[in-house]
Design an enzyme around this catalytic site. Structure first.
Site, short mmCIF file in Angstrom:
data_model
loop_
_atom_site.label_atom_id
_atom_site.label_comp_id
_atom_site.label_asym_id
_atom_site.label_seq_id
_atom_site.Cartn_x
_atom_site.Cartn_y
_atom_site.Cartn_z
N GLY A 1 41.24 23.78 59.17
CA GLY A 1 42.69 23.97 59.17
C GLY A 1 43.24 24.49 57.86
CG ASP B 1 46.32 28.49 56.55
OD1 ASP B 1 45.67 28.40 57.60
OD2 ASP B 1 47.50 28.11 56.45
CG HIS C 1 38.36 43.83 41.74
ND1 HIS C 1 37.82 42.94 40.84
CD2 HIS C 1 38.02 43.38 42.96
CE1 HIS C 1 37.16 42.00 41.50
NE2 HIS C 1 37.28 42.23 42.79
CG HIS D 1 38.69 39.05 41.53
ND1 HIS D 1 38.15 38.87 40.28
CD2 HIS D 1 37.67 38.92 42.40
CE1 HIS D 1 36.86 38.66 40.39
NE2 HIS D 1 36.53 38.69 41.66
CG ASP E 1 29.82 40.03 39.89
OD1 ASP E 1 29.65 38.94 40.48
OD2 ASP E 1 29.97 41.12 40.50
CB SER F 1 41.61 45.58 55.61
OG SER F 1 41.96 44.59 54.67
CG HIS G 1 29.09 41.60 44.08
ND1 HIS G 1 30.06 41.14 43.24
CD2 HIS G 1 29.60 41.51 45.33
CE1 HIS G 1 31.12 40.77 43.95
NE2 HIS G 1 30.87 40.97 45.22
CG HIS H 1 32.96 36.57 39.20
ND1 HIS H 1 33.14 37.90 38.94
CD2 HIS H 1 34.02 35.96 38.62
CE1 HIS H 1 34.22 38.07 38.22
NE2 HIS H 1 34.78 36.91 38.02
CG ASP I 1 47.38 23.29 56.97
OD1 ASP I 1 47.65 24.24 57.72
OD2 ASP I 1 47.00 22.18 57.38
#
EC number: 3.1.-.-
Lengths: 558, 558
Positions: B56, B58, B81, B86, B202, B239, B374, B396, B449
């Site tokens: 539950g 988010d 970025h 980030h 990283d 996306s 990466h 990271h 949430d």
């Protein structure tokens, strides 16, 4: 996408009816029924382990509904090997009728009997060996050795006047198996020449190109890792993987280390395997866990369960410092197992926990400490070419695996219409070398939770998912049964929703007002009043907090 | 294993204090603070996505507690970025103080601004480019181009009189990047010669041997798959992956197909990327989704979200036939993305659903349609050898990644004591080229949430897990406040527990008896009576059904 279900016609004379009950479109709860002349034989009866969208479920069983009224017609259950996804549901079937005979290899039946003992059932068993033939009712069974990640696995050929079916069970074709027991391609050739009308074939690794490497490649890696370890070595694997444990024992012995077995199922299964001669324990290697702790740290290997990150298993508990053995710098942990999809987060949590404690963690991704137990695409092509079956039914796999396996069969020249993509419950009739789909049963999932079998439904699981995502709010109001006036409450409690029930102070007057309005308009029915409460608080929570918890309203008349 | 926390001493003059707030021991919610002379600069401010044991939830935010009283000292937030891990928590930080300036590249800030617009915040921004230097309070910032799976990523060098820190952000070293924008190793060389005192690097792929293949290898594969597709092609990816979308557009154009973008975030991000010139749309290739449906099926490519099996995203809905586009035989679906650990079951459910509909599903496991964003181990070695940093702080990554990265640094000759394995909240002081750990803050996870931020606690999540595993039983009894006699009830309701509340009929008399006994011994307190109810039904459920649901007893006095 719900499947349209329809009943098959009565079984015609001289026809073999084949119905997979479980194992198609899923990895687990394998079970297929074969019916001829009113008599039934069942091949395998396994469990499926739940996924994260099935919280609290311990096991998922095949749906016995289609045979529930036919148990007197069941001649036997043939078990191809001793893994849970092939034998785990046997106790639940035998609860319905304890005298259904079980047929399988020595190790398979020993593992089933140990399991049935916990359920207080003593089964009727028939131990068979590769090469053996048995007439069981109208079925002539012939057993064929296959190689898998547990010893003593068998394929079974089922001959009837309608034709011959061959079910592989789980298998691979390691050409250098540790115990020398190959998948018997000579027997496959002979059966192929006789004519296999329907080939039910393991699809688990059908989308993996090439060949599964030999189990024999793991021993040298284990030996090297152990030889370089300055302190303790902890190996985790499946508790039924006798050959993997064998390699650990041998590698430990080669390094002058002793091995302590950890975990109830590991100890139980290896005791059985040693007694029956499947596990060959080098002299003076096994040591009791309690005594092992007195040895110098560079002379010990612990062999444990928990390779899938199971929270209660030994390895997870070690990673959480919730076990007498506390791993630290210089210790080596080897996960000599696959990573079953869905377990990634749990396994990586264990790996991170162990790494943080300073242990060196060796696993599949950084060393060859595991090979699969299933035939990859290259091996399956050999099978198709040797058997040349008339019809192919890919089993044991998610839908994508079944499709990949059907494509392999087609590549060897089998017509597409003779590679059958079935589902659980698809009823197929075999006659004169042709397979016809004649029905689709409505087969469900039967959930085991605690001691309840089938009491938990998909609706309950949906409730559980809502509870998990959002928690719940209970609202209790006591009203006067004649006037409808609020006597006590609303009392509002929540769990899994917010830190402090004081957030609800704002909505209480709204609930009282809504109830007063309902009462004024003559509503007295407590169910109707509950709905008023539900709507009022539901709307408020959604608008104010953008959430949709489960709301449990209760209006009590007093 | 809880970490011992202790407060750092006051910051001495001439010392740079570095504190990672998020991103260590986890993949996500990256955030690090740098403090010098009373002034603070923050690098990145991202979110973490929840795992299955956080139902539950988010989003998970970094814990702002350590800077909550210092917001007036924050000179700026530097964003390396535009990925959610980030930038995703920026709105929550700016809610506390909306005028904290944001510094980042053009694309990064455009994506942040689009996000902030939804939160109705207009930020102060400073757009910077690779090579640019900016003095921000006592910090001299220099920005360096790095290559990643989103364009316009920057590393940032932070110079103070105490020394220089270099934070890579997320990066890899594709030597043939699509846009020709390399990770600037010449700048790294120059910084290395000047002297990098602390290298924050990283770690995501530090345990992956070798080199990440070039993004350029994917285009030909996409082109070939599309050219062989008889009907529609549906490509799913992240996306924000502008270069992946670019390759899909180019491959579509080469095959005479047009591309329709699907999914709100895909359309929004690509509109921004095109406007700013990062996405170069071939003439006449993009087409509106509604018009695309009128095209012949072999002239269309849909570019959608949902590559991680997110249930509400376009691809999952297609697989469930809950979308206007219904995939079928002859359609090709390409998952041009990684499979983030933990999403396996969801992704395979989508793949199986699409396969069952007849679509041909192409993904990472059967074609090279994805490469990571990466740097793998081989690339990291280059970095260490070029930079020769005095001290290394792997960031990271999960703990195992941080350890693997530290080992790589050590292999290039950096002393083990100068490769720092820190946690979130570890406070480090840099002076004269030496790093000293001076404190460990208690940093928590802040759960979002719905519209609530931080209201859900770990205790609530534990409740949710219990509710999910077992469901709950509520028991309501109304008692007379003076006599303690039961007036109404017990009413017993359950959710997520069993099909039928009639199972509780047996226990009701037991509850009444227990309450009568308590009343007889003078117990009147409703809380104490509730406990009697809880114990009685709890014991019964456990013994009878071997389960441990949440029990919510309520005794109301009337």
């Amino acid at each position: 996408m719900p499947t349209t279900t329809y009943s098959p016609p009565p079984l015609e004379a001289g026809t073999l009816r084949v119905t997979p009950i479980g194992g198609l479109g899923e990895i687990g709860r394998n079970m297929t029924t074969f019916e001829y002349d009113g008599k039934i034989i069942i091949v395998d009866c396994g469990v499926l382990f739940p996924e994260e969208h099935q919280p609290g479920v311990d096991l998922i069983l095949p749906d016995f509904d289609s045979i529930r009224d036919r148990l007197n017609d069941v001649e036997a259950v043939v078990l191809t090997h001793g893994h849970e996804d092939h034998i785990g549901a046997v106790p639940y079937l035998l609860r319905l009728k304890p005298d259904i005979p079980l047929i399988g290899s020595q190790l398979t039946l020993a593992l089933v009997e140990a399991k049935l003992k916990e359920h207080k059932i003593r089964p009727y068993t028939l131990v068979v060996k590769e090469g053996q033939r048995e007439q069981v009712g109208p079925f002539e069974l012939e057993f064929v050795a296959v190689n898998h990640s547990i010893p003593d696995a068998l394929a079974v050929a089922i001959r009837t006047p309608a034709g011959m079916a061959l079910a592989t069970g789980d298998f691979k074709m390691d050409q250098l198996p540790l115990d020398g027991r190959l998948t018997d391609l000579r027997a496959f050739s002979r059966l192929g020449e006789e004519g296999v009308d329907l080939f039910l074939v393991d699809s688990t690794n059908s989308d993996v190109p090439g060949f599964t490497p030999t189990e024999r490649g793991i021993g040298p890696v284990l030996e090297q890792v152990i030889s370089k370890s300055p302190r303790r070595v902890i190996v985790a694997s499946f508790s039924s993987h006798v050959h993997r444990v064998q390699q650990v024992l041998d590698a430990a012995a080669a390094n002058g280390r002793r091995v302590a077995l950890l975990g109830r199922s590991m100890v139980r299964n290896m005791t059985i395997a040693e007694e029956l001669g499947y596990l060959k324990v080098p002299d003076n290697v096994l040591i009791d866990y309690k005594k092992a702790r007195d040895l110098p740290e560079d002379q010990i290997v612990y062999m444990s369960t928990g390779s899938q990150g199971e929270p209660m298993a030994v390895l997870s508990r070690m990673a959480n410092l919730d076990h007498a053995i506390e791993p630290g710098p210089g210790d080596t942990v080897i996960l000599a197992s696959s990573l079953i999809p869905g377990n990634e987060n749990a396994v990586y949590r264990v790996i991170d926990g162990l790494t943080k404690l300073g242990a060196n963690v060796v696993h599949k991704a950084n060393a060859m400490v595991h090979v699969s137990g299933h035939a990859a695409a290259g091996e399956l092509l050999y099978c198709y070419n040797i058997l040349k079956p008339k019809n192919v039914l890919p089993v044991h796999g998610e839908y994508r695996h079944l499709v990949a396996n059907a494509k392999l069969a087609q590549q060897t020249g089998i017509d597409a219409e003779r590679t059958i993509l079935a589902e659980n419950g698809t009823v197929m009739d075999l006659k004169d070398g042709d397979v016809t789909v004649v029905g689709q049963l409505d087969v469900g999932k039967v959930y085991v939770d605690g001691s309840s079998v089938g009491a938990i439904t998909d609706a309950d699981l949906k409730d559980r998912r809502i509870l998990a995502e959002e928690g719940f709010i209970s609202v209790i109001v006591v009203v006067d049964s004649s006037s409808g006036a609020v006597i006590s409450g609303p009392e509002i409690h929540s769990r899994g929703f917010a830190e402090d029930d004081a957030v609800f102070n704002d909505v209480k007057p709204k609930i009282e007002a809504a109830l007063a309005e309902a009462a004024a308009s003559g509503v007295r029915d407590s169910h109707a009043l509950s709905q008023v409460v539900r709507r009022t608080i539901g709307r408020w929570v959604n608008q104010r907090l953008r959430r949709r918890p489960m709301i449990v309203p209760l209006v009590i008349e007093a």
